[in-house]
Design an enzyme around this catalytic site. Structure first.
Site, short mmCIF file in Angstrom:
data_model
loop_
_atom_site.label_atom_id
_atom_site.label_comp_id
_atom_site.label_asym_id
_atom_site.label_seq_id
_atom_site.Cartn_x
_atom_site.Cartn_y
_atom_site.Cartn_z
N ASN A 149 -2.72 -31.91 -59.36
CA ASN A 149 -1.89 -31.62 -58.18
C ASN A 149 -2.46 -30.41 -57.43
O ASN A 149 -2.85 -29.42 -58.06
CB ASN A 149 -0.46 -31.28 -58.68
CG ASN A 149 0.58 -31.18 -57.59
OD1 ASN A 149 0.72 -32.11 -56.78
ND2 ASN A 149 1.31 -30.08 -57.54
N HIS A 206 2.31 -29.30 -47.99
CA HIS A 206 3.04 -28.21 -47.31
C HIS A 206 2.39 -28.06 -45.94
O HIS A 206 1.31 -27.49 -45.81
CB HIS A 206 2.91 -26.90 -48.09
CG HIS A 206 3.57 -26.93 -49.44
ND1 HIS A 206 4.94 -27.06 -49.59
CD2 HIS A 206 3.07 -26.86 -50.70
CE1 HIS A 206 5.25 -27.06 -50.88
NE2 HIS A 206 4.14 -26.94 -51.57
N ASP A 239 6.92 -30.49 -47.25
CA ASP A 239 7.80 -29.81 -46.30
C ASP A 239 6.97 -29.50 -45.06
O ASP A 239 5.75 -29.35 -45.15
CB ASP A 239 8.50 -28.57 -46.90
CG ASP A 239 7.59 -27.57 -47.57
OD1 ASP A 239 6.36 -27.63 -47.39
OD2 ASP A 239 8.11 -26.67 -48.27
N GLU A 276 5.05 -32.28 -52.79
CA GLU A 276 5.83 -31.08 -52.44
C GLU A 276 6.03 -31.00 -50.92
O GLU A 276 5.94 -29.93 -50.31
CB GLU A 276 5.11 -29.82 -52.93
CG GLU A 276 4.81 -29.82 -54.42
CD GLU A 276 4.17 -28.54 -54.93
OE1 GLU A 276 4.13 -27.53 -54.19
OE2 GLU A 276 3.68 -28.55 -56.07
N GLU A 298 -3.45 -26.81 -58.96
CA GLU A 298 -4.12 -25.82 -58.08
C GLU A 298 -5.32 -25.14 -58.74
O GLU A 298 -5.45 -23.92 -58.71
CB GLU A 298 -3.10 -24.77 -57.62
CG GLU A 298 -1.95 -25.39 -56.85
CD GLU A 298 -0.87 -24.38 -56.42
OE1 GLU A 298 -1.03 -23.19 -56.68
OE2 GLU A 298 0.13 -24.82 -55.83
O1 9MR Z 1 9.19 -23.29 -54.80
C1 9MR Z 1 8.69 -22.48 -55.84
C2 9MR Z 1 9.28 -21.09 -55.72
O2 9MR Z 1 10.65 -21.12 -56.00
C3 9MR Z 1 8.55 -20.14 -56.66
O3 9MR Z 1 9.01 -18.83 -56.43
C4 9MR Z 1 7.07 -20.24 -56.43
C5 9MR Z 1 6.33 -19.32 -57.36
O4 9MR Z 1 4.95 -19.43 -57.25
O5 9MR Z 1 6.64 -21.57 -56.66
C6 9MR Z 1 7.19 -22.45 -55.72
O6 9MR Z 1 6.68 -23.74 -55.92
C7 9MR Z 1 5.26 -23.89 -55.76
C8 9MR Z 1 4.83 -25.03 -56.65
O7 9MR Z 1 5.24 -24.81 -57.96
C9 9MR Z 1 3.31 -25.24 -56.59
N1 9MR Z 1 2.86 -25.41 -55.24
C10 9MR Z 1 3.31 -24.41 -54.28
C11 9MR Z 1 4.84 -24.29 -54.33
C12 9MR Z 1 5.33 -23.34 -53.25
O8 9MR Z 1 4.87 -22.06 -53.48
#
Ligand code: 9MR
Length: 440
Positions: free
Chosen positions: A177, A214, A244, A242, A134
């Site tokens: 990513n 997402h 969903d 990722e 990101e």
């Molecule tokens: O799913 C993850 C969640 O449990 C955490 O609290 C969050 C913190 O930023 O990160 C989520 O995973 C993220 C991933 O690492 C990167 N892309 C976005 C995902 C959803 O926020």
């Protein structure tokens, strides 16, 4: 194939029928819940730790590393033969505050050390690392986003991270990513595309791009398959990392899976969680299993789409271990020379409209064992190598190279080992393709 007695009954097996993986993000803290663990272990053949490999988990204070919960996920995955995606080394979020307080030169060494320590700990176990996550801004700028790394180290931090990562674990695939890069015409997509193109043209090591995916309830943007194909044509693998989808409509899941299946270099799909119960957006019920681990309509849609396979995928899954049948072209066997010496020969093991599969035999022809080997050849420009196994692909000038992995560099005198690759090509494979072999 769909509708026949041979359709696979799990997501992982169905994806494997076209040479791909189907993974889920998991949390170590849920692995002790039997329904969670059994659903995950049965249905998926790849994993991404949802939070356990992030900077705040692995290096909460400077120089002190903790890997306990990540190790738990890794050993569970290894026990079930799953691929592991490492997520993530350099990201502005879930970053402990000490990192943001460093001076530029200190930050550079902290970043290098973090990449080195984390990758070294998991070396040999990770299929692909999200090296940088990101780094691009949302909206119309198409530029890098502000972060401690960007603001103190400048644009070059991404390239630096990839070069460091390659030097630590040359066998792991290195990915960039991001989210909101699925629609081809978006400025953010174009920004990332131009970075990857620049990296490939200058030899900065990058192997893959992860599209987080997402999605809202309407699913992927119409041009998603085009985006994946355009990135793949730069010479990188692409993965849905990722996935969903709000409310999990079956049709939206189907079109997402089909977008990946339409691109030969789309190597796998990961959904961001096993069950709606623990989804980061659980209010959207976006996953394939409901809160009671019941299979949703989207599950069946994904399973069927995976079983139907992809038009441009190879017909067979590349072997993961050396086949026992001898190659159809016998390796050349010069008389033994003193010291380690190697020779390479190849055979076409499969071909289809649009591609072919090659098996290369590396023979140890000297009087001493090989401890490392590299095979070099001139791959015709219109016949790109799309996948390689049992060797690590690289380049040496205009030549394509294949270097041993951590497990097959040692070859006793007289013994041999094999690796393979797939190529995309409109033409038949070359009937003679001179290959040389060096011992480093
Ligand atoms: O799913 C993850 C969640 O449990 C955490 O609290 C969050 C913190 O930023 O990160 C989520 O995973 C993220 C991933 O690492 C990167 N892309 C976005 C995902 C959803 O926020």
């Amino acid at each position: 194939m769909a509708g026949t007695a041979h359709a696979a009954g799990t997501l992982g097996a169905a994806a494997a029928s076209s040479g791909r993986y189907f993974g889920a993000a998991v949390a170590a803290s849920h692995l002790g819940e039997s329904a969670y663990a059994s659903t995950f272990d049965t249905e998926f053949n790849a994993v991404t730790p949802e939070n356990e490999m992030k900077w705040d988990a692995t290096e909460p204070s400077r120089g002190s590393f903790s890997f306990g919960s990540a190790d738990q996920i890794v050993s569970n995955a290894q026990a079930h033969g799953m691929k592991i995606r490492g997520h993530t080394l350099v990201w502005h979020s879930q970053l402990p505050s000490w990192v943001g307080n460093l001076s530029a030169s200190d930050l550079q060494s902290a970043m290098d050390n973090h990449i080195t320590q984390v990758m070294t700990h998991f070396k040999g176990k990770i299929y692909a690392w999200d090296v940088v996550n990101e780094a691009f801004a949302d909206g119309a700028s198409g530029q890098h986003r502000s972060s401690p790394f960007q603001d103190k180290l400048g644009n070059g931090f991404i390239e630096h991270a990839f070069r460091t990562a390659r030097s630590v674990d040359p066998d792991a695939k290195l990915c960039y990513n991001d989210y909101n890069i699925e629609n081809w015409t978006d400025a953010k997509t174009q920004g990332v595309y131009n970075m990857v193109k620049d990296f490939k043209s200058r030899g900065v090591p990058i192997d893959c791009v992860g599209f987080q995916s997402h999605f809202g309830s309407s699913g992927p943007p119409a041009g998603f398959a085009t985006t994946l194909a355009n990135f793949a044509s730069l010479g990188v693998d692409v993965q849905l990392t990722e996935l969903d989808i709000a409310q999990a409509p079956a049709s939206a899941y189907t079109s997402t899976v089909q977008a990946c299946l339409s691109v030969a270099r789309c190597t796998g799909i990961t959904v961001w969680g096993v069950t709606d119960k623990y989804s980061w957006r659980s209010g959207d019920t976006p996953l394939l299993f409901d809160g009671n681990y019941g299979k949703k309509a989207a599950y069946t849609a994904v399973l069927n789409a995976l079983n139907a396979g992809g038009a441009t995928t190879p017909p067979t899954t590349p072997p993961t271990s050396p086949p026992t049948t001898p190659p159809t072209t016998p390796p050349t066997t010069p008389p033994p020379t003193s010291g380690p010496v190697c020779a390479a020969s190849y055979a076409v093991t499969n071909s289809w409209a649009g591609g072919y599969q090659i098996e290369v035999t590396v023979k140890s022809t000297g009087t001493a064992a090989l401890s490392a080997w590299t095979v070099l050849w001139n791959q015709p420009a219109d016949q790109t190598v799309s996948q390689m196994w049992n060797a690590v692909q690289g380049t040496n000038g205009s030549l394509t190279t294949a270097h041993n992995t951590s497990y097959n560099g040692s070859v006793a005198p007289g013994a041999s080992t094999t690796f393979g690759y797939l190529a995309n090509s409109a033409d038949a494979p070359a009937s003679t393709l001179p290959m040389s072999c060096t011992i480093s």
